[in-house]
Scaffold this motif. Structure first.
Motif, PDB file in Angstrom:
ATOM      1  N   SER A 184       0.970  -1.321  -0.043  1.00 32.50           N
ATOM      2  CA  SER A 184      -0.146   0.023   0.028  1.00 32.50           C
ATOM      3  C   SER A 184       0.908   1.275  -0.228  1.00 32.50           C
ATOM      4  N   SER A 227       1.228   4.061  -2.777  1.00 41.52           N
ATOM      5  CA  SER A 227       1.210   5.670  -2.448  1.00 41.52           C
ATOM      6  C   SER A 227       2.307   6.397  -3.012  1.00 41.52           C
ATOM      7  N   ALA A 267       1.831   6.908  -6.410  1.00 39.71           N
ATOM      8  CA  ALA A 267       0.796   7.910  -6.784  1.00 39.71           C
ATOM      9  C   ALA A 267       1.368   9.320  -6.543  1.00 39.71           C
ATOM     10  N   SER A 311     -10.906   5.820  -1.464  1.00 37.41           N
ATOM     11  CA  SER A 311     -11.280   5.124  -2.661  1.00 37.41           C
ATOM     12  C   SER A 311     -10.400   5.016  -4.084  1.00 37.41           C
ATOM     13  N   THR A 312     -10.094   4.065  -4.203  1.00 40.56           N
ATOM     14  CA  THR A 312      -8.954   3.875  -5.366  1.00 40.56           C
ATOM     15  C   THR A 312      -9.434   4.406  -6.630  1.00 40.56           C
ATOM     16  N   ARG A 343      -9.444   8.367  -6.414  1.00 41.70           N
ATOM     17  CA  ARG A 343      -8.073   8.852  -6.498  1.00 41.70           C
ATOM     18  C   ARG A 343      -7.737   9.033  -8.018  1.00 41.70           C
TER      19      ARG A 343
END
Lengths: 194, 495
Positions: free
Chosen positions: A106, A110, A113, A167-168, A171
């Motif tokens: 995760s 991140s 992202a 919420s992916t 995003r």
């Protein structure tokens, strides 16, 4: 000049103390809160008389922060040391180590992202902002300065949003949407010749 | 407040804290290194003086002497330099330095060359803060990105703090983790104007290049000069045909006569010894935040006008203030000391932030003792390795040597911390830092003798001695508490 400096320091001290006094009361006292902020503003105004249009208020802000820090230190020293119950840490969960991999993945997602997608979206949106400003005839240096200030703020805002949202889909939609809209603005303004 | 509102607020706080922790866990370590080096960089002029305490100092130098020194250095160059700089004496650095593309020399007040300039540790420190020792554009961008992430931490921290005004002065003393939480929150809120403006200006400085590349690609046929020239001015056409070196003293005399209230800080001769040469003088405006204004001259010393950083467009004036706001060199020693306090505050905010994160994990039954120890290693290892590199620089190490000592030493500290645990890491870190500082002071005094007690040497040495004494007292106290059975962790709010 010294008079303005002394006045500025005095107003900062009175302003911060007024806020502290308001904070100490059980019921919120709006007159004290407003008076505190007005005095702080008065301090910055007073400091602005001591130097140029930008340096004076900056000195005022520095003075107010220093006074506030001194107040915090004084409040900390005055605070009584209370006996508190000892918090016993929960027993380590049997399964928590299994979630380490999930947590690692995760965090990696991140990082990607924030460092890549958010960067591209922020860069595209600020370039689009500059190009749009240029297309409507905004003066170049003002336009560039606005874009330079907006870029890190936009990136920071998107990074916060990535960490905040669970919420992916949301995003991805926000990042892609921003990049696509920005690209469209850039293309339109490029063709317009700016 | 209704139950649903209260629940929504609690959810918002929890999600904001999650964002705050996520960004801190990913970027906190590097941001901490930047905070420590940034705090020290505010005093880079003082460190430069300290590294070479025995060179000529002066309040001012005559235009003729400055010209004589500059020409001597220029003529000694094997490969002609593209720029020749004269750095004039300033309040915090009362020295005249002649700099070319490849070297720099101190000038004496009479215009003779006194010594070669060398401040390896200060340069190492600045390179660490500007670029994290990465290649320049990449490093600058990474550092700028970390500035943006510090802004993100401010955003998420504010969102996670709904009682920001109600808790404005709350401080629970001697309450272990709660004390650390209060310290973190109170410092974060009250120094917000400082760390937000500092993170923003740092991010702008670091990210300006990539934004300029993007804007240039979109609107200026990839010409980045066209993006920045309206702000900082453009250079005239090059003409490399040989010519007599341009006058240096005439523009300086002009500035002293026409702008007596300004402090001339730099003289720059572009393309010296060519037909296209021209000069610029950077002068500080004492009552402004801007770094200075460019005053341009022809090779004959005729004044051509200023660029407009001081009196041009609002955009030029704001951009001109970004550097000084970031580095705190706009208000003399008092503002620098304020930046030192705020900078230390920022280091404490970052250090305490992740300590709270690890303590919460432990309280929730998800301990990460190795990571917590590594974090402790970074907190103590960074300043300790900076002190160790300072000792190495005094013993003759420079450039890549210092970079290697710092990064390998820091990496070793982190590995050791992972093995020995958090408590021992704190003790080890404090002792290492104290030993390094004492070594630095001993080597410095041994190397420079009486010069160590000159104006140039004394201030930083005294600061080092006070820091060493503080660390010694802290170590003794911690040892006493440990032997007496007091909880040491409770007595250490910041870490």
């Amino acid at each position: 000049m010294v008079i303005w400096q002394v006045l500025g320091l005095g107003l900062a001290a009175m302003g911060v103390y007024s806020l502290y006094f308001a904070w100490q009361r059980k019921a919120r006292s709006w007159p004290l809160v407003v008076a505190g902020w007005v005095l702080v503003l008065g301090s910055i105004t007073s400091w602005s008389q001591t130097s140029g249009v930008d340096k004076g208020p900056a000195l005022g802000v520095v003075a107010v922060i220093l006074v506030a820090l001194i107040t915090i230190i004084a409040a900390a020293i005055k605070a009584p040391v209370k006996t508190r119950r000892t918090i016993t840490p929960r027993q380590p969960q049997q399964s928590w180590q299994a979630s380490v991999w999930h947590e690692g993945l995760s965090i990696t997602a991140s990082i990607l992202a924030i460092a890549i997608l958010a960067l591209i979206a922020a860069l595209a949106s600020c370039t689009a902002m500059f190009m749009a400003g240029r297309a409507v005839g905004l003066e170049h240096t003002a336009n560039l300065t606005l874009s330079m200030f907006a870029f890190p703020m936009a990136w920071a805002g998107l990074a916060t949003f990535i960490g905040y949202s669970t919420s992916t889909f949301l995003r991805a939609a926000v990042l892609l949407g921003l990049a696509v809209v920005s690209a469209a603005i850039i293309l339109v303004t490029m063709q317009g010749g700016g | 407040m209704s139950a649903s509102n209260s629940k929504a607020s609690a959810t918002r706080v929890a999600k904001s804290l999650e964002a705050h922790s996520l960004i801190a866990v990913i970027f906190g370590g590097l941001i901490y290194i930047l905070a420590v080096t940034g705090t020290l960089s505010v005093f880079n002029h003082e460190f430069q003086r300290w590294e070479q305490p025995n060179v000529p100092e002066m309040e001012s130098i005559s235009p003729e002497a400055a010209e004589m020194a500059a020409l001597e250095v220029f003529r000694s160059e094997e490969t002609p330099t593209t720029h020749l700089y004269v750095n004039f004496p300033q309040e915090d650095l009362p020295r005249t330095v002649i700099t070319t593309d490849t070297q720099a020399f101190f000038a004496a007040p009479d215009g003779t060359i006194a010594a070669k300039e060398a401040f390896p540790w200060t340069q190492f420190l600045l390179d660490l803060h500007y670029y994290l020792h990465l290649p320049q554009i990449l490093g600058l961008t990474v550092v700028g990105a970390l500035g943006a992430m510090l802004i993100a931490m401010s955003f998420s921290g504010l969102l996670a703090h709904p009682r920001i005004f109600r808790d404005a002065f709350t401080f629970r003393r001697g309450a272990g983790r709660l004390t650390t939480v209060d310290l973190h929150n109170r410092l974060s809120v009250w120094t917000l104007p400082f760390h937000l403006s500092n993170a923003l200006t740092g991010a702008i400085l670091g990210l300006a290049s990539i934004l300029a590349f993007a804007i240039a690609a979109a609107g200026f046929n990839n010409d980045t000069d066209a993006v920045f020239n309206p702000v900082f001015g453009s250079e005239p056409e090059e003409n490399s045909a040989p010519a007599e070196v341009a006058t240096i003293s005439t523009p300086l005399t002009y500035m002293a006569r026409e702008f007596p209230d300004l402090d001339v800080t730099y003289f720059i001769l572009h393309d010296p010894g060519t037909a296209g040469q021209h000069s610029s003088i950077i002068a500080e405006h004492r009552d402004r935040l801007i770094f200075g204004e460019y005053y341009n001259f022809t090779s004959d010393g005729d004044y051509e006008g200023n660029v407009g950083i001081s009196d041009g467009t609002v955009g030029q004036q704001i951009t001109g203030a970004v550097y000084n706001v970031h580095f705190g060199n706009w208000g003399g020693l008092l503002v620098k000391l304020a930046y030192l306090i705020f900078g230390v505050g920022l280091c404490v905010i970052i250090a305490s932030g992740l300590s709270i994160y690890f303590a919460k994990r432990e309280a929730n039954g998800r301990p990460a003792p190795k990571l917590a120890a590594v974090w402790s290693g970074l907190i103590w290892g960074t300043p300790a390795m900076l002190a160790a590199t300072l000792a190495a620089a005094l013993l003759g190490s420079s450039g890549g040597g210092l970079v290697a000592i710092f990064w390998i030493g820091l990496l070793a500290t982190l590995i050791i911390a992972g093995f020995i645990g958090r408590e021992k890491t704190q003790t080890f870190g404090r002792t290492f830092m104290l030993t390094s500082l004492v070594l630095v002071l001993a080597i410095y005094t041994g190397r420079y003798g009486m010069s160590a007690f000159s104006n140039a040497g004394l201030s930083i040495s005294l600061l080092g001695a006070v820091l060493a004494a503080g660390l010694g007292w802290w170590s003794l106290n911690a040892r006493k508490n440990r032997l007496g059975g007091t909880d040491e962790a409770a007595a250490q709010p910041a870490e």
